[in-house]
Structure formats: C-alpha cells, structure tokens
Design a protein around this motif. Structure first.
Motif, short mmCIF file in Angstrom:
data_model
loop_
_atom_site.label_atom_id
_atom_site.label_comp_id
_atom_site.label_asym_id
_atom_site.label_seq_id
_atom_site.Cartn_x
_atom_site.Cartn_y
_atom_site.Cartn_z
N VAL A 13 0.84 -1.20 0.00
CA VAL A 13 0.00 0.00 0.00
C VAL A 13 0.87 1.25 0.00
CG1 VAL A 13 -1.72 1.33 1.29
CG2 VAL A 13 -1.93 -1.16 1.13
N ALA A 14 1.89 1.25 0.85
CA ALA A 14 2.80 2.40 0.93
C ALA A 14 3.57 2.58 -0.37
CB ALA A 14 3.76 2.22 2.09
N ASP A 15 3.99 1.49 -1.01
CA ASP A 15 4.70 1.59 -2.28
C ASP A 15 3.80 2.20 -3.36
OD1 ASP A 15 6.97 0.51 -1.21
OD2 ASP A 15 6.62 -1.52 -1.98
N ALA A 16 2.52 1.86 -3.32
CA ALA A 16 1.59 2.34 -4.34
C ALA A 16 1.21 3.80 -4.16
CB ALA A 16 0.33 1.48 -4.34
N LEU A 17 1.07 4.23 -2.90
CA LEU A 17 0.53 5.56 -2.62
C LEU A 17 1.53 6.52 -2.01
CD1 LEU A 17 -2.93 4.52 -1.09
CD2 LEU A 17 -2.43 5.12 -3.47
N GLY A 18 2.62 5.98 -1.48
CA GLY A 18 3.57 6.83 -0.77
C GLY A 18 3.12 7.08 0.65
N LEU A 19 4.00 7.68 1.42
CA LEU A 19 3.71 8.07 2.80
C LEU A 19 4.02 9.55 2.98
CD1 LEU A 19 5.26 5.02 4.69
CD2 LEU A 19 2.82 5.59 4.55
N PRO A 20 3.23 10.25 3.79
CA PRO A 20 2.06 9.75 4.51
C PRO A 20 0.90 9.47 3.56
CG PRO A 20 2.20 12.12 4.74
CD PRO A 20 3.44 11.70 4.02
N LEU A 21 -0.12 8.81 4.09
CA LEU A 21 -1.36 8.59 3.36
C LEU A 21 -2.51 8.74 4.34
CD1 LEU A 21 -2.28 5.51 4.31
CD2 LEU A 21 -0.59 4.84 2.62
N ILE A 22 -3.73 8.70 3.84
CA ILE A 22 -4.89 8.84 4.72
C ILE A 22 -5.80 7.64 4.52
CG2 ILE A 22 -6.23 10.21 3.03
CD1 ILE A 22 -7.24 11.82 5.56
N VAL A 23 -6.33 7.13 5.62
CA VAL A 23 -7.23 5.98 5.61
C VAL A 23 -8.63 6.46 5.96
CG1 VAL A 23 -7.79 3.77 6.71
CG2 VAL A 23 -5.40 4.33 6.16
#
Length: 314
Positions: free
Chosen positions: A135-145
C-alpha cells in the motif's frame, strides 16, 4: 397578505427531519434546530421531527406538504429517508435516492469520477490482510485511511509509517462501508457550496492540525476560513466548475457541498460530496452564503425551494 407571508404560505406545512441514528446525530440535531428556527422566523408552518429508528419505522407524514431534510449520515443522507419520502409522496429538499446513495459513499464517488475523467487522489481498497508495504509503495507516505461511508471526518486517520496502517484500518472499520487508503495530497483545501444547483463563493479551509477532522470542523476555534481565498478569478471559477461537474456526475440535485484539494502545482482533486451538509454555526454552507450576501433565514428558504423540483414546479 405581505410577500413574506405569501412565500411562507406557499410551502404549506413543513416537517424538519433531524437527529437520526448515525454517528452524526448530535450535529444533525444542531442543524435541524437552526433550520427550524429560521423557518419559523420567516412565518413557515414548520414542525421538528426527531427521527429515531423507532419513529422511522412508523413515520407518518400525512398532513405535511414537504420535508426539509437535516439528517446527516446513515439513514438520512444515503437515500434511505429519500426513498421513504418518495413512497409517501412527500416532496423533500436536496438530492433523490440515487444522488444521496452515491454521495454518501466516497469510494463509489471516486470510481464514478474516475470513469468520467474527474480528478481524485489515487487510492487502494484495504482489507484485514492488506500488505502495508504494498500500500505504501503504491501511494507513498504519509497517506490517509478512510471509511467509505463515514461522515464529519469520523474514522479518518493520517498514516505516516506502515506500522500505523493496521490501527488506522481498525479505526475506519468502526464506521460504515468499505475502507480505503488514499494518497496524501500536500496543498490547500477548499469547499464549494451549491444551492439551487449554482455555486456559492469558494471557501479555503486552514487548520493547524494534520487535516480538517471532526475537532477542526465542530470544536476548534483555531480553524480559519478564507472566503474568498487568495486566488485569481480563473482559479476560483475552475474550482466551482469542477465542483458542479462532480455534483452532477453523482446525480446530485438542489443543494450540497463539494470538498476539494489543490496540490502545490495547482492541480485540483475531488475529496467528497455532501448532499446534506451541516447547517450549524460552524458549518460551511452558511459561511459561503453570507459571503454572497445571503442571510441564514433566506438560505434556508432557498434550500426549501429545492423541494418543489419533485413536483415539477419552478
């Protein structure tokens, strides 16, 4: 009879539906009471109805000419009460069943907007066994859930490391709908209110916290609202046009609010649609209306006017 009295008489007897059984019940009661008092000040024959689950099961609107829906969240903003009112033959404010159901589901909106080339942030659907690293690889960090059907920013979490993803997922699961992670857009947040299917002035939201969460919306005195924002007229029109397109795409009607983000490069992204926005003293639609020279009482009457659409009237 004065013009004010004639206008009030035109509405007939109005049920102001408020409360409900969602996580946003207390906010809905505040919105409903504010609307009720405005309508009464304008001479409208308005009656409050606190719609609990028990009362909804035996709701009888015989004798009412229309309904002002001030219900937020599950049961009131998702097409449920709209379907009941359609069956009862009672005209109501705002969007119908389809627009309400779509507007309530952030994930459905994102999928629909993607199919119509309207921009929203990249996302990934989450499950209990989602791979945090993927998930982090796809969207980067930070992200929002986010929970797809939560309202008032309830259940949202900013995730700064993969170890935080499970807790964020568990928090979002406490609210209705599927859970998804969305790319964190660094930039500015805006909202565009829509009344009578026309945009009101754009508001920029500035909060000292990580994002515009429940506390920033309803409790904090540090959240700043800039209306108009420091943008040129072309940029403001672009935001309003995108909001109208997003609202129309989900079959929104009458009134609502569209929230957007703008990144550091000036690209706009849709966040969500609210088909029954708040009408409390912290709410954004009244702020935008005031900037346009529309007082709260007049705003409530204009929203009530949207109920005539179901009758084919102007």
């Amino acid at each position: 009879m004065t013009q004010t009295a004639k206008r009030a008489a035109r509405y007939g007897r109005v049920a102001v539906l408020m409360g409900g059984w969602s996580d946003e019940r207390e906010i809905s009661l505040g919105s409903g009471q504010a609307v009720l008092q405005a309508l009464l000040r304008q001479g409208v024959d308005a009656t409050p109805i606190d719609l609990t689950v028990e009362r909804a099961r035996s709701l009888d609107l015989l004798g009412y000419d229309r309904a002002f829906i001030a219900l937020h969240g599950t049961g009131g903003e998702d097409g449920t009460i709209q379907g009941c009112l359609d069956i009862a033959g009672v005209p109501y404010t705002g969007s119908g069943v389809l627009g309400s159901a779509l507007g309530m589901d952030k994930l459905a909106c994102k999928r629909l907007w993607g199919g119509t080339n309207l921009p929203s942030a990249p996302y990934r659907l989450l499950s209990a066994d989602s791979d945090p690293e993927a998930v982090a690889d796809a969207l980067g960090l930070p992200l929002i859930v986010k929970p797809s059907r939560g309202g008032s920013s309830l259940g949202l979490s900013r995730v700064q490391s993969t170890v935080e993803l499970q807790a964020a997922y568990d928090e979002a699961r406490r609210h209705p709908g599927a859970v998804f992670a969305e790319q964190w857009i660094v930039g500015r947040e805006f909202t565009v209110a829509i009344v009578a299917n026309e945009p009101l002035p754009v508001i920029q939201i500035e909060t000292p916290g990580n994002f515009y969460d429940y506390h920033a919306k309803y409790e904090a005195d540090t959240t700043r609202y800039r209306c108009p924002p420091p943008l040129d007229s072309a940029a403001l029109i672009e935001l309003q046009t995108l909001a109208l397109s997003a609202f129309a795409a989900i079959d929104g009607d009458g009134w609502g609010r569209v929230d957007l983000l703008q990144d550091v490069h000036g690209e706009n992204y849709l966040i969500e649609v609210n088909t029954v926005p708040g009408m409390t003293d912290h709410s954004l639609v009244p702020k935008a209306a005031a900037q346009a020279g529309i007082g709260f009482d007049e705003l409530c009457l204009r929203i009530l006017d949207t109920s005539f659409r179901a009758e084919g009237a102007d």
